[in-house]
Design an enzyme around this catalytic site. Structure first.
Site, PDB file in Angstrom:
ATOM      1  N   HIS A  17       0.826  -1.204   0.000  1.00  0.00           N
ATOM      2  CA  HIS A  17       0.000   0.000   0.000  1.00  0.00           C
ATOM      3  C   HIS A  17       0.868   1.266   0.000  1.00  0.00           C
ATOM      4  O   HIS A  17       0.620   2.188  -0.765  1.00  0.00           O
ATOM      5  CB  HIS A  17      -0.919  -0.012   1.223  1.00  0.00           C
ATOM      6  N   HIS A  33       2.737   6.171  -1.377  1.00  0.00           N
ATOM      7  CA  HIS A  33       3.372   7.209  -0.566  1.00  0.00           C
ATOM      8  C   HIS A  33       4.893   7.194  -0.686  1.00  0.00           C
ATOM      9  O   HIS A  33       5.585   7.628   0.228  1.00  0.00           O
ATOM     10  CB  HIS A  33       2.973   7.049   0.903  1.00  0.00           C
ATOM     11  N   LYS A  79      -5.415  10.024  -7.696  1.00  0.00           N
ATOM     12  CA  LYS A  79      -4.971  10.185  -6.312  1.00  0.00           C
ATOM     13  C   LYS A  79      -5.355  11.609  -5.934  1.00  0.00           C
ATOM     14  O   LYS A  79      -4.651  12.575  -6.269  1.00  0.00           O
ATOM     15  CB  LYS A  79      -3.454   9.968  -6.190  1.00  0.00           C
TER      16      LYS A  79
END
Length: 143
Positions: A17, A33, A79
């Site tokens: 993730h 991220h 995003k």
């Protein structure tokens, strides 16, 4: 790539993730991220950078800034907002996120780095695993 709307549920992890990418419903990008993955995907032409977020907490990006709030599209997904460290090593992020997970029962840990006050968001999954973790700039200290 994990899609929670899919009838087939492939395995997913906090690492995937945070450091790779996941989608929700096929059109919303979640996770993602890590600046190295962002760079690699942009180099392949999969990223359409929509800009950075500027407010009292987020300075205009330049070569000396190492945290960024941004928006982009990736392949067919969006995003809408995210934040990442820029220019740090994966080892730094992995160690920082692991320390925050192991030392704090809370899901937000405040840390300070040179000119930054940062909150590390670390969502616990079943209190045994990291679901996601990412930096949020609390304050940029002009020096």
């Amino acid at each position: 790539m994990f899609d929670p709307q899919s009838p087939v549920r492939p395995d997913s992890s906090g690492f995937e993730h945070v450091f790779v990418v996941e989608t929700r419903g096929g059109h919303t990008v979640i996770g993602f991220h890590n600046w190295i993955q962002l760079y690699l995907q942009e180099k392949l032409g999969h990223i359409d950078y929509k800009g950075y977020s500027v407010n009292a907490k987020s300075p205009q990006p330049d070569e000396s800034k190492h945290i960024l709030a941004l928006q982009f599209s990736w392949k067919n997904g969006i995003k809408p907002k995210g934040s990442i460290f820029i220019g740090v090593s994966p080892e730094f992020e992995f160690a920082l996120y692991t320390l925050c997970f192991l030392t704090s029962p809370n899901e937000r840990v405040k840390v300070s780095f040179n000119v930054y006050e940062v909150e590390i968001v670390c969502h616990h999954y079943n209190q045994k695993h990291i679901g996601t973790t990412y930096p949020v700039l609390v304050k940029y200290l002009n020096v």
